[in-house]
Design an enzyme around this catalytic site. Structure first.
Site, PDB file in Angstrom:
ATOM      1  N   ASP A 114       0.855  -1.201   0.000  1.00 21.14           N
ATOM      2  CA  ASP A 114       0.000   0.000   0.000  1.00 21.14           C
ATOM      3  C   ASP A 114       0.887   1.247   0.000  1.00 21.14           C
ATOM      4  O   ASP A 114       0.864   2.056   0.924  1.00 21.14           O
ATOM      5  CB  ASP A 114      -0.955   0.006   1.204  1.00 21.14           C
ATOM      6  N   ASP A 133       7.309   3.689   3.315  1.00 20.21           N
ATOM      7  CA  ASP A 133       8.195   2.553   3.589  1.00 20.21           C
ATOM      8  C   ASP A 133       7.953   1.403   2.623  1.00 20.21           C
ATOM      9  O   ASP A 133       8.858   0.593   2.359  1.00 20.21           O
ATOM     10  CB  ASP A 133       8.104   2.112   5.050  1.00 20.21           C
ATOM     11  N   ASN A 184       1.039   1.011  17.090  1.00 25.58           N
ATOM     12  CA  ASN A 184       1.527   2.343  16.676  1.00 25.58           C
ATOM     13  C   ASN A 184       0.325   3.243  16.361  1.00 25.58           C
ATOM     14  O   ASN A 184       0.315   4.405  16.678  1.00 25.58           O
ATOM     15  CB  ASN A 184       2.517   2.278  15.509  1.00 25.58           C
ATOM     16  N   HIS A 187       9.682   0.225   8.156  1.00 27.13           N
ATOM     17  CA  HIS A 187       9.042  -1.034   8.536  1.00 27.13           C
ATOM     18  C   HIS A 187       9.016  -2.074   7.403  1.00 27.13           C
ATOM     19  O   HIS A 187       9.486  -3.194   7.561  1.00 27.13           O
ATOM     20  CB  HIS A 187       7.601  -0.766   8.969  1.00 27.13           C
TER      21      HIS A 187
HETATM   22  O1  RIB Z   1       2.738   0.025  10.845  1.00 29.77           O
HETATM   23  C1  RIB Z   1       3.563   0.163   9.718  1.00 29.77           C
HETATM   24  C2  RIB Z   1       2.858  -0.313   8.499  1.00 29.77           C
HETATM   25  O2  RIB Z   1       1.706   0.481   8.270  1.00 29.77           O
HETATM   26  C3  RIB Z   1       3.697  -0.168   7.225  1.00 29.77           C
HETATM   27  O3  RIB Z   1       3.317  -1.165   6.318  1.00 29.77           O
HETATM   28  C4  RIB Z   1       3.306   1.175   6.710  1.00 29.77           C
HETATM   29  O4  RIB Z   1       3.449   1.272   5.282  1.00 29.77           O
HETATM   30  C5  RIB Z   1       1.852   1.216   7.067  1.00 29.77           C
HETATM   31  O5  RIB Z   1       1.145   0.554   6.044  1.00 29.77           O
HETATM   32 CA    CA Z   2       2.795  -0.606   4.005  1.00 29.17          CA
END
Ligand code: RIB
Ligand code: CA
Length: 308
Positions: free
Chosen positions: A9, A13, A158, A234
């Site tokens: 998505d 990251d 998070n 991540h």
């Molecule tokens: O918590 C981190 C994840 O959530 C990663 O995949 C970031 O891209 C978001 O999708």
């Molecule tokens: Ca992601």
């Protein structure tokens, strides 16, 4: 070469994870990229994947869009983290080519069926596409070489104290995936938060020509870079696991995804005390951070020579 199918998505990251996969082209055969709504809407995650495909010179890799929303609940988004476009302030050249026809779920099933035991499915967004693929064809659990996800955590959330974003975005999908019968390789926040881009790491990304035009501003948008800390990339941990599982310490566990808790929905409840029960997950508990960055920056350096 290891075959990988990356469900994502993009997402800052996610972009850095795709760049890692592109830089490791000698070791990875990317059989396809599928997109899911997550950090931003599906139209944007797909547009970003298309732009990244061409920017990273993955021109022969199909991008197939999948599910825009979660199985049951409304959209959970993270534009506050990834920016309204999903790539921070980065504007990549407009892609020449559009997405492949068809749906990601069919693409995932078809590829895993065509190459039984060969493809590692890497999911770095909400698990909606993977869950639908499991429901559509349960045998993908045997056909997949491995399922590696960035998601969950056994210590914290998070998006809220309990839940990591990818799990919270579609808890029902995550519950289906963890209950499907395979042993999920779970790269959760417990290790991914250690993959921080500090000043010294960012300095290694600066002299990488065109690639640094993505890496540096995207990372700086993602979080404040300091000598001691910085944004954690991540999703790159999931690709790094495929490239070198030895970077990570993984422990067998039983993971159940909370779907009903008022305050804990999306939590990956992780029980390492499984006794003689079969684990449904191998949960990453540690990462060799210096070796992780050597792998990642080394791959970026290789890619940079191709991009100019
Ligand atoms: O918590 C981190 C994840 O959530 C990663 O995949 C970031 O891209 C978001 O999708
Ligand atoms: Ca992601």
């Amino acid at each position: 070469m290891k075959k990988v199918l990356i469900d994502c998505d993009p997402g800052i990251d996610d972009a850095l994870a795709l760049a890692l996969a592109a830089g490791a082209a000698g070791s990875l055969d990317i059989v396809g990229i599928t997109t899911v709504g997550g950090n931003v809407d599906l139209e944007l995650t797909t547009a970003n994947a298309l732009a990244l495909r061409e920017f990273l010179r993955l021109d022969d890799v199909a991008v197939t869009p999948g599910s825009g929303g979660a199985l049951l609940t409304g959209a959970v988004r993270a534009a506050d983290v990834h920016g309204s476009t999903g790539l921070g302030g980065v504007v990549l050249p407009a892609p020449r080519l559009g997405p492949a026809r068809g749906h990601a779920v069919d693409f995932i099933v078809e590829k895993l069926q065509a190459f039984p035991g060969e493809i590692t499915l890497v999911a770095v967004g909400p698990l909606t596409n993977v869950a639908l693929a499991v429901r559509h064809e349960p045998r993908i659990v045997e056909w997949a070489r491995e399922l590696v996800i960035m998601g969950g955590s056994y210590t914290r959330g998070n998006t809220n104290p309990a839940a990591e974003f990818n799990m919270l975005a579609d808890p029902e999908a995550a519950a289906i995936v963890f209950g499907a019968g395979w042993t999920v390789r779970m790269l959760g926040l417990d290790v991914t938060l250690k993959a921080m881009v500090t000043t010294s790491v960012l300095d290694r990304m600066r002299p990488l020509g065109r690639l640094s035009e993505l890496l540096v501003p995207a990372t700086q948008f993602y979080g404040k870079v300091t000598d001691e800390g910085g944004p954690a990339i991540h999703d790159a941990c999931a690709v790094a696991y495929v490239l070198d599982p030895g970077l990570f310490t993984c422990v067998p566990a039983e993971v159940n995804v909370e779907t009903a808790g008022q305050y804990t929905r999306g939590m990956t409840v992780t029980d390492f005390r499984i006794g003689d029960r079969r684990p449904n997950a191998l949960v990453a508990t540690a990462v060799d951070v210096p070796r992780f960055w050597d792998l990642v920056v080394g791959a970026y350096e290789k890619l940079a020579t191709r991009l100019g």
